[in-house]
Design a protein around this motif. Structure first.
Motif, PDB file in Angstrom:
ATOM      1  N   GLY A 181      52.867  -8.905  67.198  1.00 38.66           N
ATOM      2  CA  GLY A 181      51.673  -9.981  67.375  1.00 38.66           C
ATOM      3  C   GLY A 181      52.340 -11.200  67.724  1.00 38.66           C
ATOM      4  N   GLU A 182      53.630 -11.278  68.463  1.00 41.71           N
ATOM      5  CA  GLU A 182      54.138 -12.145  69.072  1.00 41.71           C
ATOM      6  C   GLU A 182      55.255 -11.770  69.808  1.00 41.71           C
ATOM      7  OE1 GLU A 182      55.922 -15.306  66.674  1.00 41.71           O
ATOM      8  OE2 GLU A 182      56.905 -13.886  65.229  1.00 41.71           O
ATOM      9  N   ARG A 183      56.122 -12.657  70.679  1.00 37.87           N
ATOM     10  CA  ARG A 183      57.296 -12.208  71.637  1.00 37.87           C
ATOM     11  C   ARG A 183      58.257 -11.712  70.569  1.00 37.87           C
ATOM     12  NH1 ARG A 183      58.805 -11.916  76.532  1.00 37.87           N
ATOM     13  NH2 ARG A 183      60.922 -12.106  77.057  1.00 37.87           N
ATOM     14  N   VAL A 184      59.032 -10.702  70.840  1.00 36.36           N
ATOM     15  CA  VAL A 184      60.050 -10.051  69.935  1.00 36.36           C
ATOM     16  C   VAL A 184      61.215 -10.209  70.794  1.00 36.36           C
ATOM     17  CG1 VAL A 184      60.919  -8.190  68.765  1.00 36.36           C
ATOM     18  CG2 VAL A 184      58.458  -8.721  68.890  1.00 36.36           C
ATOM     19  N   TYR A 185      62.317 -10.927  70.099  1.00 40.78           N
ATOM     20  CA  TYR A 185      63.790 -10.907  70.613  1.00 40.78           C
ATOM     21  C   TYR A 185      64.418  -9.772  70.603  1.00 40.78           C
ATOM     22  CZ  TYR A 185      63.050 -15.884  70.927  1.00 40.78           C
ATOM     23  OH  TYR A 185      62.498 -17.156  71.057  1.00 40.78           O
ATOM     24  N   SER A 186      64.365  -8.745  69.318  1.00 37.50           N
ATOM     25  CA  SER A 186      65.258  -7.895  68.926  1.00 37.50           C
ATOM     26  C   SER A 186      64.492  -6.989  68.162  1.00 37.50           C
ATOM     27  CB  SER A 186      66.690  -8.612  68.423  1.00 37.50           C
ATOM     28  OG  SER A 186      67.632  -7.564  68.284  1.00 37.50           O
ATOM     29  N   MET A 187      65.083  -5.517  67.792  1.00 34.31           N
ATOM     30  CA  MET A 187      64.617  -5.051  66.843  1.00 34.31           C
ATOM     31  C   MET A 187      65.714  -4.023  66.298  1.00 34.31           C
ATOM     32  SD  MET A 187      62.993  -1.391  68.795  1.00 34.31           S
ATOM     33  CE  MET A 187      64.227  -0.339  69.880  1.00 34.31           C
ATOM     34  N   ILE A 188      65.561  -3.380  65.125  1.00 32.55           N
ATOM     35  CA  ILE A 188      66.996  -2.511  64.726  1.00 32.55           C
ATOM     36  C   ILE A 188      66.246  -1.557  63.785  1.00 32.55           C
ATOM     37  CG2 ILE A 188      67.419  -3.892  62.795  1.00 32.55           C
ATOM     38  CD1 ILE A 188      70.291  -3.134  63.436  1.00 32.55           C
ATOM     39  N   LEU A 189      66.609  -0.180  63.961  1.00 33.39           N
ATOM     40  CA  LEU A 189      66.277   0.807  63.224  1.00 33.39           C
ATOM     41  C   LEU A 189      67.320   0.811  62.005  1.00 33.39           C
ATOM     42  CD1 LEU A 189      64.867   3.493  65.297  1.00 33.39           C
ATOM     43  CD2 LEU A 189      63.552   2.434  63.361  1.00 33.39           C
ATOM     44  N   ASN A 190      67.265   1.420  60.849  1.00 36.03           N
ATOM     45  CA  ASN A 190      68.135   1.829  59.862  1.00 36.03           C
ATOM     46  C   ASN A 190      68.868   3.176  60.182  1.00 36.03           C
ATOM     47  OD1 ASN A 190      66.079   3.438  59.111  1.00 36.03           O
ATOM     48  ND2 ASN A 190      66.493   3.063  56.611  1.00 36.03           N
ATOM     49  N   SER A 191      69.716   3.729  59.457  1.00 35.72           N
ATOM     50  CA  SER A 191      70.355   4.929  59.962  1.00 35.72           C
ATOM     51  C   SER A 191      69.355   6.257  60.013  1.00 35.72           C
ATOM     52  CB  SER A 191      71.745   5.313  58.980  1.00 35.72           C
ATOM     53  OG  SER A 191      71.291   5.245  57.780  1.00 35.72           O
ATOM     54  N   SER A 192      68.384   6.214  59.021  1.00 37.53           N
ATOM     55  CA  SER A 192      67.644   7.310  58.806  1.00 37.53           C
ATOM     56  C   SER A 192      66.360   6.978  59.409  1.00 37.53           C
ATOM     57  CB  SER A 192      67.195   7.574  57.558  1.00 37.53           C
ATOM     58  OG  SER A 192      66.581   6.396  56.743  1.00 37.53           O
ATOM     59  N   ALA A 193      66.180   5.946  60.239  1.00 37.08           N
ATOM     60  CA  ALA A 193      64.974   5.503  61.173  1.00 37.08           C
ATOM     61  C   ALA A 193      63.647   5.727  60.107  1.00 37.08           C
ATOM     62  CB  ALA A 193      64.945   6.599  62.366  1.00 37.08           C
ATOM     63  N   THR A 194      63.908   5.376  58.977  1.00 32.77           N
ATOM     64  CA  THR A 194      62.714   5.032  58.278  1.00 32.77           C
ATOM     65  C   THR A 194      62.052   3.606  58.057  1.00 32.77           C
ATOM     66  OG1 THR A 194      64.247   4.959  56.316  1.00 32.77           O
ATOM     67  CG2 THR A 194      63.205   7.098  56.940  1.00 32.77           C
ATOM     68  N   LEU A 195      62.984   2.646  58.528  1.00 33.59           N
ATOM     69  CA  LEU A 195      62.881   1.248  58.457  1.00 33.59           C
ATOM     70  C   LEU A 195      63.101   0.510  59.732  1.00 33.59           C
ATOM     71  CD1 LEU A 195      64.555   0.109  54.967  1.00 33.59           C
ATOM     72  CD2 LEU A 195      61.910   0.331  55.534  1.00 33.59           C
ATOM     73  N   LEU A 196      62.119  -0.263  60.160  1.00 28.67           N
ATOM     74  CA  LEU A 196      62.521  -0.926  61.639  1.00 28.67           C
ATOM     75  C   LEU A 196      62.306  -2.369  61.168  1.00 28.67           C
ATOM     76  CD1 LEU A 196      62.200  -0.990  64.587  1.00 28.67           C
ATOM     77  CD2 LEU A 196      59.594  -1.097  64.477  1.00 28.67           C
ATOM     78  N   ALA A 197      63.076  -3.275  61.879  1.00 22.71           N
ATOM     79  CA  ALA A 197      63.044  -4.727  61.567  1.00 22.71           C
ATOM     80  C   ALA A 197      62.886  -5.136  63.059  1.00 22.71           C
ATOM     81  CB  ALA A 197      64.170  -5.257  60.941  1.00 22.71           C
ATOM     82  N   THR A 198      61.706  -6.089  63.262  1.00 23.60           N
ATOM     83  CA  THR A 198      61.661  -6.696  64.233  1.00 23.60           C
ATOM     84  C   THR A 198      61.789  -8.156  64.409  1.00 23.60           C
ATOM     85  OG1 THR A 198      58.999  -6.675  64.067  1.00 23.60           O
ATOM     86  CG2 THR A 198      59.996  -4.937  65.422  1.00 23.60           C
ATOM     87  N   TYR A 199      62.468  -8.931  65.148  1.00 21.23           N
ATOM     88  CA  TYR A 199      62.699 -10.451  65.147  1.00 21.23           C
ATOM     89  C   TYR A 199      62.076 -11.021  66.232  1.00 21.23           C
ATOM     90  CZ  TYR A 199      65.230 -14.670  63.812  1.00 21.23           C
ATOM     91  OH  TYR A 199      65.531 -15.887  63.657  1.00 21.23           O
ATOM     92  N   GLY A 200      60.794 -11.865  65.734  1.00 20.90           N
ATOM     93  CA  GLY A 200      60.038 -12.595  66.710  1.00 20.90           C
ATOM     94  C   GLY A 200      60.375 -14.064  66.833  1.00 20.90           C
ATOM     95  N   ARG A 256      58.506 -16.491  65.675  1.00 20.49           N
ATOM     96  CA  ARG A 256      58.176 -17.343  64.273  1.00 20.49           C
ATOM     97  C   ARG A 256      58.377 -16.581  63.103  1.00 20.49           C
ATOM     98  NH1 ARG A 256      53.980 -18.465  67.962  1.00 20.49           N
ATOM     99  NH2 ARG A 256      53.706 -20.675  68.395  1.00 20.49           N
ATOM    100  N   THR A 257      58.367 -15.066  63.186  1.00 13.11           N
ATOM    101  CA  THR A 257      58.717 -14.268  61.851  1.00 13.11           C
ATOM    102  C   THR A 257      59.637 -13.169  62.344  1.00 13.11           C
ATOM    103  OG1 THR A 257      56.646 -12.917  62.712  1.00 13.11           O
ATOM    104  CG2 THR A 257      56.201 -14.925  61.090  1.00 13.11           C
ATOM    105  N   ILE A 258      60.054 -12.665  61.133  1.00 14.77           N
ATOM    106  CA  ILE A 258      60.862 -11.551  61.511  1.00 14.77           C
ATOM    107  C   ILE A 258      59.855 -10.306  60.415  1.00 14.77           C
ATOM    108  CG2 ILE A 258      62.310 -12.290  59.549  1.00 14.77           C
ATOM    109  CD1 ILE A 258      64.649 -10.252  60.724  1.00 14.77           C
ATOM    110  N   LYS A 259      59.910  -9.269  60.799  1.00 14.70           N
ATOM    111  CA  LYS A 259      58.890  -8.342  59.863  1.00 14.70           C
ATOM    112  C   LYS A 259      59.551  -6.833  59.855  1.00 14.70           C
ATOM    113  CE  LYS A 259      54.483 -10.392  61.672  1.00 14.70           C
ATOM    114  NZ  LYS A 259      53.332  -9.835  62.022  1.00 14.70           N
ATOM    115  N   LEU A 260      59.303  -6.358  58.860  1.00 19.49           N
ATOM    116  CA  LEU A 260      60.183  -5.237  58.153  1.00 19.49           C
ATOM    117  C   LEU A 260      59.045  -4.229  58.403  1.00 19.49           C
ATOM    118  CD1 LEU A 260      62.606  -3.834  57.064  1.00 19.49           C
ATOM    119  CD2 LEU A 260      61.885  -4.190  55.027  1.00 19.49           C
TER     120      LEU A 260
END
Length: 991
Positions: free
Chosen positions: A330-349, A351-355
């Motif tokens: 929903g906005e520009r994203v600087y970075s992302m990361i998946l956990n080791s099992s690829a079940t969770l994704l974190a995106t850092y925008g 204004r917000t960081i989302k899981l």
């Protein structure tokens, strides 16, 4: 329990009816080894003749199996208990038992019998599929892999299946049921089965057996490649496997040898130097106008980040985009990361960081960023995914507790960097956390890399360059080894380094890279550069294990968890690579051989011809002779090559000593001249004599001119006079002509339209039509302006607000009757197709002085193609004499369609004399103008019928392909650049 089973088994063994014993044995073989429970009807079809001799099959299997099987209310046949299966499959001292390999053999043979049934394709097409078909199509590879490699009946049945058209019907079934991942499994199981086969030196047909094994091995490779390269095409059109896929496979592949070189084939593909599959397993496509910059693949998902705020998720087995994709932040994203099992994704925008939950695409948490808006430089899931660590450019490490509904930011470390004499300390440009979240490295511009223990924090030391103690260097990538405290990183000039901060030991290796990634076990390192070169190294001693060259800048890299593949991302697409060198590396790792000899043998094995480092000289221009047979290409390094359609590359026509790229190229109408220009604005004209003989072509330089003083800006187009006496050279704001007789510039003028294209006037070959986004000029070959028109364009919101992007005309196609022109106009992420009436034949040149460019009163009212038709078009390629428009569609297929009639066209401007006083009046009036004029309206079906001629493989799609691919009308072919070569796709239906 065993005594109970012994009595049941004894009852089967002592049955005096041999037919019942045979039926019991067959049923128990199937039920014990089936991959999932079968219904009574499916089991009946699997048993075939044995079931057909029984009147009441359901009752009979319960009776003859003596309690080993049960049938539930839904008709599924299953073992009475899992211990009963274990009893039957283990031990030869039982009254009755099931031999596992024999059972799998019978299951395999039943699957083959179903897939090789007469008329199966017709039944599939008529939706009369056998009930056992789905199981047979998905399960035969597993049963084959579990059989003995020495069984002659299995080998013979497999050979028959692979040699017949049944195999194509099988692939069609998988595609139509969205189960193409079975192809990947089939490749693995078939390879496993072939590895169990032992050569029999005493067999009289030993040579034939070797040929059969090689043929089956070819299909094992084909299965994986077909799924990766053609999966998207097969899902759209499963029947394309019969005629549209085989011609695009390499000539040495099994599928091409059987089905791609048929005499009656409507499609022929040529132009490639290699006849084998390359190491590209699949292409990940993100869509036109999308630019992805990073990739991650730690588990069953492959995630790619588009910084504008989108993450694409692909299945790492079949490379299909998952149901949860794309995830939109929903906005520009600087970075992302998946956990080791690829079940969770974190995106850092911003204004917000989302899981996110990757299997559903649902947002689990959304946390506001700090008011200071620190930029994230590294992220890591820690404490079994219970928390998220974030390192930012304010030199702080913060933590988020993911178990809380509204977690807050908690600072766990502030890194107060010690000042160094002679170095200026600024904000960090890169940070890297080790996999355990205990160590962190921090990089600055013009400052040595720093390493810290987070607990404290405690500063460990600085990484100094080996060539000079005062050399600073800028670290652009760094990663911690997962098993030891050392950092592998990359300096901006392309030097890789290894630093052990506790021992203060540093090594450097110059490789010319711009991107870097490490495998999860720390044994391999992969690098990429701006020219598309990728190299794989062992981290133990930096042995170059593998390297490849391809087009486009490498923006991100990642390994698969099993190390068999690596991925890269290059803007609007990504690649999946599976080289043999990695497979061998993994195999030798699993054998626990000595590290030194292992690496040496692998390095030697990977040093074959396809891995010799060479840089792709990208195609920058392309032209084909209107008379057929010959075509030319220009490259980024300034080379011009001449090709024959059947014989391939004939000669290097020109090679620039200064490596100036060839930017424009065109061929004369009579096929006797080729003209090209380079980036220094030199124009070359070569004489071609294709009539010398089929074995050779005569060529010589006719003219060489520099037009630097005649043109402002770069050369945008070259255009031959129909009689080949002169050529027009165009730039955005000026034009000149070159006479072939005098080999010199004869006329030049400051006349042109920004973003325009030119064609010879369809009604008058002595004049030229110059068409821009808003204007049309008619010129003669003396560059006198004969006519000028204003195009009344659609009043879309962007144009009304004055916020439109810079537009350009990319193609002008005159209709066969010479009355209209189809004009394709592009701006960022949008395209428009206008049908303009071709200007009438110009009047005498004596009247041209009255044309005033600054005050154009004559207007053209074009029609715009309706979105239901134009939305399918990515690039208009040609308008044939039959009236068919050939175009590249949004799904990268080459399509043919009749050009829409008047009922299919939208008026692109207000009718004359429409009175408007405000912007709202304009929009209202335009909306009224769009209303259908009669009952037919949008329901003209003939023009909406789009025929797909063929699909381009996904790994053909690139910047060069979209910019340069073209129809060669004389040869009924498509010319398509790919990785420095030119594919020629000859299609009989291009008429």
């Amino acid at each position: 329990m065993q005594a109970f089973y012994d009595r049941m088994a004894l009852s089967i063994a002592q049955n005096t009816d041999s037919a019942q014993r045979t039926l019991a044995s067959a049923v128990l073989q199937y039920v014990t080894t089936t991959l999932h429970v079968l219904t009574v009807a499916e089991l009946s079809q699997a048993l075939h003749e044995q079931a057909s001799r029984v009147l009441d099959f359901q009752r009979s299997i319960l009776d003859v199996c003596c309690g080993f099987v049960v049938i539930d209310k839904d008709g599924y046949v299953a073992m009475v208990h899992h211990t009963a299966r274990e009893y039957l499959l283990s031990g030869f001292d039982r009254p009755f038992h099931v031999k596992r390999s024999a059972a799998h053999k019978q299951m395999f043979l039943s699957c083959m019998r179903c897939l090789m049934a007469v008329g199966l394709r017709a039944k599939v097409h008529g939706r009369q599929k056998p009930l056992f078909l789905n199981y047979a199509a998905c399960s035969w590879p597993v049963h084959l892999g579990a059989t003995s490699g020495d069984d002659g009946e299995v080998a013979e049945t497999l050979a028959r299946f692979l040699a017949g058209r049944w195999i194509l019907t099988w692939i069609q079934i998988l595609a139509s049921t969205d189960q193409l991942r079975v192809l990947i499994e089939a490749s693995r199981h078939l390879s496993r089965y072939l590895s169990k086969q032992r050569p029999n030196d005493d067999h009289p047909d030993q040579r034939q057996d070797i040929v059969k094994r090689e043929f089956a091995s070819g299909w094992a490779e084909d299965f994986a490649r077909i799924a990766g390269k053609f999966g998207g095409i097969l899902r759209q059109n499963p029947e394309s496997i019969y005629k549209l896929v085989p011609p695009f496979c390499p000539q040495s592949s099994a599928i091409y040898q059987q089905f791609g070189k048929l005499k009656d084939a409507s499609i022929l593909v040529s132009g490639f130097s290699s006849q084998t599959w390359d190491d590209s397993l699949a292409r990940l496509s993100f869509g036109l106008g999308t630019y992805a910059t990073s990739i991650s693949a730690p588990g069953a998902q492959i995630a790619t980040l588009v910084p504008s705020g989108t993450v694409f998720l692909h299945d790492s087995l079949n490379f299909e985009e998952t149901a949860a994709s794309p995830i939109r932040h929903g906005e520009r994203v600087y970075s992302m990361i998946l956990n080791s099992s690829a079940t969770l994704l974190a995106t850092y925008g911003y204004r917000t960081i989302k899981l996110w939950m990757t299997h559903t695409g649902n947002c689990k948490l959304s946390i506001d960023n700090l008011q200071s808006r620190p930029r994230p430089l590294t992220m890591l899931f820690s404490e079994n995914d219970q928390s998220l660590l974030v390192g930012s450019d304010d030199r702080r490490i913060r933590s988020l507790d993911l178990n809380l509904d509204s977690p807050g930011w908690r600072i766990i470390a502030e890194l107060e960097e010690p000042e160094l004499e002679g170095h200026f300390l600024n904000s960090p440009n890169h940070m890297a956390l080790d996999p355990k979240g205990k160590l962190v490295s921090v990089a600055y511009r013009g400052h040595p890399l720093s390493a810290w223990e987070i607990d404290g924090p405690v500063h460990i030391g600085h990484c100094w360059r080996t060539r000079d103690v005062l050399a600073r260097g800028e670290v652009i990538e760094a990663v911690w080894h997962p098993h030891q405290p050392e950092i592998l990183g990359l300096y901006i000039e392309g030097v890789i380094f290894r630093w052990r901060p506790y021992d203060d030991e540093t090594e450097e290796f110059a490789v010319g890279a711009s991107r870097l990634a490490m495998s999860t076990d720390g044994s391999l390192l992969v690098t990429g550069d701006v020219r598309g070169t990728v190299k794989v190294f062992t981290t133990a001693d930096f042995t170059n294990l593998y390297q490849l060259a391809s087009e486009d800048n490498v923006l991100g890299l990642a390994f698969s968890p099993d190390l068999r593949r690596f991925y890269d991302v290059r803007g609007n697409y990504g690649n999946v690579w599976e080289p043999n060198a990695l497979l061998k590396f993994v195999e030798q790792q699993n054998k626990d051989t000595e590290s030194g000899s292992e690496i040496g043998s692998l390095a030697q094995a990977s040093n074959h011809s396809e891995n010799v480092l060479w840089r792709v000289d990208s195609i920058t221009s392309l032209a084909a002779s209107p008379t057929g047979r010959l075509y030319c290409s220009g490259t980024e390094k300034g080379a011009v090559y001449l090709y024959d359609r059947q014989r391939g590359k004939l000669a290097e026509v020109y090679a620039s000593r200064s490596f100036m790229s060839i930017e424009q190229m065109t061929w004369s109408c009579d096929g006797h001249y080729i003209c090209f220009s380079d980036s220094s604005k030199r124009v070359f004209i070569k004489t071609m004599d294709p009539e010398v003989g089929e074995s050779d072509v005569s060529e010589e330089t006719k003219a060489l001119n520099s037009v630097k003083t005649n043109l402002d800006g770069p050369i945008t187009q070259l255009l031959f006079h129909p009689d080949s006496t002169q050529i027009m050279v165009c730039s955005p704001s000026s034009t000149c002509t070159i006479s072939l007789a005098s080999a010199s510039v004869t006329t030049s003028a400051k006349i042109g339209i920004a973003g325009s294209r030119r064609i010879v006037h369809p009604k008058d070959p002595t004049s030229i039509i110059c068409t821009g986004p808003d204007d049309v000029y008619v010129l003669d070959w003396r560059l006198s302006l004969l006519q000028a028109f204003k195009i009344e364009r659609p009043l879309d919101q962007n144009r009304l607000s004055g916020l439109q992007d810079q537009e350009k005309v990319v193609e002008i196609l005159p209709t066969a009757n010479k009355k209209h022109m189809l004009v394709q106009i592009e701006r960022t992420k949008e395209r428009m197709f206008l049908l303009l009436e071709a200007p009438s034949k110009p009047t005498a040149s004596g009247e041209t002085d009255r044309v005033d460019i600054g005050n154009i009163s004559t207007k053209i009212f074009p029609h715009e193609l309706r979105s239901s038709f134009s939305s399918q078009i990515t690039l208009a390629l040609d308008l044939l004499s039959s009236g068919n428009l050939i175009f590249l569609s949004r799904d990268f297929s080459i399509c043919s369609a009749r050009l829409p009639t008047q009922h299919d066209l939208l008026p692109s401007s207000l009718p004359p004399n429409t009175q408007v006083e405000s912007e709202s009046d304009i929009q209202r009036a335009y909306k009224n103008a769009l209303k259908p004029s009669g009952p037919s309206g949008l329901k003209t079906s003939k023009s909406d019928e789009v025929k797909t001629l063929f699909w381009l493989p996904r790994d053909w799609i690139s910047r060069d392909c979209l910019a340069l691919c073209k129809i060669w009308r004389k040869e009924r072919s498509l010319l398509c650049p790919r990785n420095g070569e030119i594919a020629v796709v000859r299609c009989a239906t291009i008429v």
